[in-house]
Design a protein around this motif. Structure first.
Motif, PDB file in Angstrom:
ATOM      1  N   ARG A  71       0.918  -1.146   0.000  1.00 59.46           N
ATOM      2  CA  ARG A  71       0.000   0.000   0.000  1.00 59.46           C
ATOM      3  C   ARG A  71       0.953   1.189   0.000  1.00 59.46           C
ATOM      4  O   ARG A  71       1.640   1.430   0.982  1.00 59.46           O
ATOM      5  CB  ARG A  71      -0.890  -0.018   1.232  1.00 59.46           C
ATOM      6  CG  ARG A  71      -1.705  -1.323   1.341  1.00 59.46           C
ATOM      7  CD  ARG A  71      -3.018  -1.129   2.015  1.00 59.46           C
ATOM      8  NE  ARG A  71      -3.710  -2.383   2.260  1.00 59.46           N
ATOM      9  CZ  ARG A  71      -4.704  -2.851   1.505  1.00 59.46           C
ATOM     10  NH1 ARG A  71      -5.100  -2.185   0.446  1.00 59.46           N
ATOM     11  NH2 ARG A  71      -5.301  -3.977   1.814  1.00 59.46           N
ATOM     12  N   ASP A 126     -12.664  -8.771  -0.795  1.00 52.93           N
ATOM     13  CA  ASP A 126     -13.827  -8.046  -0.261  1.00 52.93           C
ATOM     14  C   ASP A 126     -15.048  -8.060  -1.192  1.00 52.93           C
ATOM     15  O   ASP A 126     -16.167  -7.806  -0.754  1.00 52.93           O
ATOM     16  CB  ASP A 126     -13.452  -6.586   0.025  1.00 52.93           C
ATOM     17  CG  ASP A 126     -12.555  -6.460   1.239  1.00 52.93           C
ATOM     18  OD1 ASP A 126     -12.352  -7.474   1.931  1.00 52.93           O
ATOM     19  OD2 ASP A 126     -12.047  -5.348   1.490  1.00 52.93           O
ATOM     20  N   MET A 168     -13.208 -10.555   7.451  1.00 53.64           N
ATOM     21  CA  MET A 168     -12.656  -9.336   6.851  1.00 53.64           C
ATOM     22  C   MET A 168     -13.726  -8.512   6.126  1.00 53.64           C
ATOM     23  O   MET A 168     -14.806  -9.024   5.827  1.00 53.64           O
ATOM     24  CB  MET A 168     -11.509  -9.687   5.914  1.00 53.64           C
ATOM     25  CG  MET A 168     -10.193  -9.802   6.656  1.00 53.64           C
ATOM     26  SD  MET A 168      -8.805  -9.929   5.536  1.00 53.64           S
ATOM     27  CE  MET A 168      -7.555  -9.104   6.502  1.00 53.64           C
ATOM     28  N   GLY A 169     -13.394  -7.294   5.838  1.00 53.31           N
ATOM     29  CA  GLY A 169     -14.316  -6.394   5.145  1.00 53.31           C
ATOM     30  C   GLY A 169     -14.369  -5.068   5.870  1.00 53.31           C
ATOM     31  O   GLY A 169     -15.125  -4.890   6.810  1.00 53.31           O
ATOM     32  N   ARG A 170     -13.494  -4.156   5.418  1.00 55.62           N
ATOM     33  CA  ARG A 170     -13.380  -2.860   6.083  1.00 55.62           C
ATOM     34  C   ARG A 170     -14.597  -1.987   5.782  1.00 55.62           C
ATOM     35  O   ARG A 170     -15.169  -1.377   6.666  1.00 55.62           O
ATOM     36  CB  ARG A 170     -12.099  -2.177   5.621  1.00 55.62           C
ATOM     37  CG  ARG A 170     -11.712  -0.976   6.421  1.00 55.62           C
ATOM     38  CD  ARG A 170     -10.305  -0.544   6.137  1.00 55.62           C
ATOM     39  NE  ARG A 170      -9.875  -0.838   4.771  1.00 55.62           N
ATOM     40  CZ  ARG A 170      -8.618  -1.001   4.410  1.00 55.62           C
ATOM     41  NH1 ARG A 170      -7.669  -0.908   5.291  1.00 55.62           N
ATOM     42  NH2 ARG A 170      -8.292  -1.240   3.154  1.00 55.62           N
ATOM     43  N   GLU A 221     -15.241  -6.796   9.966  1.00 55.48           N
ATOM     44  CA  GLU A 221     -14.269  -5.992  10.732  1.00 55.48           C
ATOM     45  C   GLU A 221     -14.618  -4.502  10.726  1.00 55.48           C
ATOM     46  O   GLU A 221     -14.366  -3.794  11.693  1.00 55.48           O
ATOM     47  CB  GLU A 221     -12.845  -6.189  10.181  1.00 55.48           C
ATOM     48  CG  GLU A 221     -12.657  -5.657   8.779  1.00 55.48           C
ATOM     49  CD  GLU A 221     -11.201  -5.687   8.306  1.00 55.48           C
ATOM     50  OE1 GLU A 221     -10.969  -6.226   7.229  1.00 55.48           O
ATOM     51  OE2 GLU A 221     -10.335  -5.148   8.996  1.00 55.48           O
ATOM     52  N   TYR A 252      -6.311 -12.375   8.712  1.00 57.51           N
ATOM     53  CA  TYR A 252      -5.566 -12.629   7.476  1.00 57.51           C
ATOM     54  C   TYR A 252      -5.561 -14.086   7.025  1.00 57.51           C
ATOM     55  O   TYR A 252      -5.144 -14.359   5.908  1.00 57.51           O
ATOM     56  CB  TYR A 252      -4.137 -12.107   7.628  1.00 57.51           C
ATOM     57  CG  TYR A 252      -4.121 -10.607   7.782  1.00 57.51           C
ATOM     58  CD1 TYR A 252      -4.115  -9.788   6.656  1.00 57.51           C
ATOM     59  CD2 TYR A 252      -4.178 -10.018   9.032  1.00 57.51           C
ATOM     60  CE1 TYR A 252      -4.151  -8.420   6.784  1.00 57.51           C
ATOM     61  CE2 TYR A 252      -4.208  -8.639   9.171  1.00 57.51           C
ATOM     62  CZ  TYR A 252      -4.196  -7.842   8.046  1.00 57.51           C
ATOM     63  OH  TYR A 252      -4.237  -6.488   8.163  1.00 57.51           O
ATOM     64  N   ARG A 255      -7.132 -14.372   3.805  1.00 58.65           N
ATOM     65  CA  ARG A 255      -6.490 -13.819   2.617  1.00 58.65           C
ATOM     66  C   ARG A 255      -5.364 -14.716   2.096  1.00 58.65           C
ATOM     67  O   ARG A 255      -5.105 -14.754   0.905  1.00 58.65           O
ATOM     68  CB  ARG A 255      -5.941 -12.434   2.950  1.00 58.65           C
ATOM     69  CG  ARG A 255      -6.385 -11.416   1.957  1.00 58.65           C
ATOM     70  CD  ARG A 255      -6.168 -10.023   2.409  1.00 58.65           C
ATOM     71  NE  ARG A 255      -4.795  -9.647   2.627  1.00 58.65           N
ATOM     72  CZ  ARG A 255      -4.425  -8.430   2.997  1.00 58.65           C
ATOM     73  NH1 ARG A 255      -5.337  -7.488   3.148  1.00 58.65           N
ATOM     74  NH2 ARG A 255      -3.180  -8.126   3.206  1.00 58.65           N
TER      75      ARG A 255
END
Ligand code: F6P
Length: 322
Positions: A71, A126, A168-170, A221, A252, A255
């Motif tokens: 990132r 996602d 997960m999933g912001r 999340e 994680y 992922r």
């Protein structure tokens, strides 16, 4: 033709299968292929290496990305993007193929707006990217989450406990919703919908009265009531709920899994379609899947639209979880 391939953002199971398909199909067409290491950060630092047929041998079943990802805050700046463009031009690349999700494809669109030919390939666990019904990595990640939920349900049921499983999933509740439905969760909490914790507690109390011996809460999340919040609330309001809550944050592990059959096939099809898009000079598009067909969508549309969750499914899940 000289093409560069890059993976960026969160890695997703199947990215390697996409790199393999793009590389080998482009080499079959007689083109030169280079990998960009460490996503946009490697791009602006000029970190490239040639990919030959054997370099992508044995990676179709490997999780993660052999090219690495990052990132890159530097790429977010105009100077960083100029540097990336300079590298692409100085190294005489004709096109850049970019595998990734939302943030990544915003980067693809910036480079395209700056005049460089790019093709995006839809990949994020996602599943929140407009332009593809399903993205590379989702199916594998979902199955990891589901297996964990199934296992937790066994122990929750043995002890008559309430468990919260955070997936997960912001910004997007897709994983929570789908894994929650498939895992028969009593409660599903997603970032898209305001959540009433008091109502949840009375619903669970009702369920116990009806004879259930466990309750599974699947939360994303990024939801307001994620595992942390729920633990805090239950700890401070034990007398209110009458329950003890246990939590598991999957994080994680979802992922980093080995890509399953669906993701290897999807990645292969999207990778080949990306090379075909290059051959047709169909630049500035995202390659994705819609109703089982491979499609391209202009990146401008992809970055300006939001992929909506089917919220009717949340209602369905609630009805069926009784
Ligand atoms: O790839 C998407 C995602 O896994 C989100 O679900 C999560 O919020 C985020 O990436 C985590 O990102 P990072 O790898 O930067 O911690």
């Amino acid at each position: 033709m000289k093409i560069a391939v890059l993976t960026s953002g969160g890695d997703a199971p199947g990215m390697n299968a996409a790199i393999r398909a793009i590389s080998r199909y482009a080499i079959y067409k007689g083109w030169d292929v280079f990998g960009v290491h460490r996503g946009y950060q490697g791009l602006l630092e000029g970190d490239f290496s040639r990919i030959g047929l054997r370099d992508v041998g044995g990676i179709i079943g490997a999780g993660g990305t052999i090219l690495g990802s990052s990132r890159s805050p530097e790429f977010q700046t105009p100077e960083g993007r100029e540097e990336a463009l300079k590298q692409l031009r100085e190294n005489r690349f004709d096109v850049l193929v970019i595998i990734g999700g939302n943030g990544t494809q915003k980067g693809s669109f910036s480079l395209f707006q700056m005049g460089f030919p790019v093709i995006g390939v839809a990949s994020t666990i996602d599943n929140d990217l407009y332009g593809s019904d399903i993205t590379i990595g989702v199916d594998t990640a979902l199955n990891v989450a589901l297996e964990a939920i199934d296992r937790i349900k066994v122990t929750a049921s043995s002890h008559g406990r309430v468990f919260a499983v955070e997936v997960m999933g912001r910004d997007c509740g897709y994983i929570a919703l789908m894994a929650g439905i498939a895992g028969g969760a009593e409660v599903i909490i997603i970032p898209e919908i305001h959540f009433d914790i008091q109502k949840m507690i009375s619903d669970i109390q009702e369920t116990y009265k009806r004879g259930k011996h466990h309750a599974i809460i699947v939360t994303a999340e990024g939801a307001h009531c994620n595992a942390d919040e729920l633990s805090r609330y239950f700890l401070n309001n034990r007398e209110l709920s009458g329950f003890e809550l246990r939590t598991t944050v999957l994080g994680y592990v979802q992922r980093g899994a080995t890509p399953n059959l669906f993701d290897r096939i999807l990645a292969t099809r999207l990778g080949v379609a990306a090379v075909e898009a290059v051959a047709q000079k169909n630049y500035g598009v995202l390659v994705g899947m819609h109703k089982s067909e491979i499609i391209t969508t202009p990146l401008e549309t992809v970055v300006s639209r939001k992929k909506e969750l089917d919220l009717q499914l949340l209602k369905t899940a609630e009805i069926l979880s009784k």
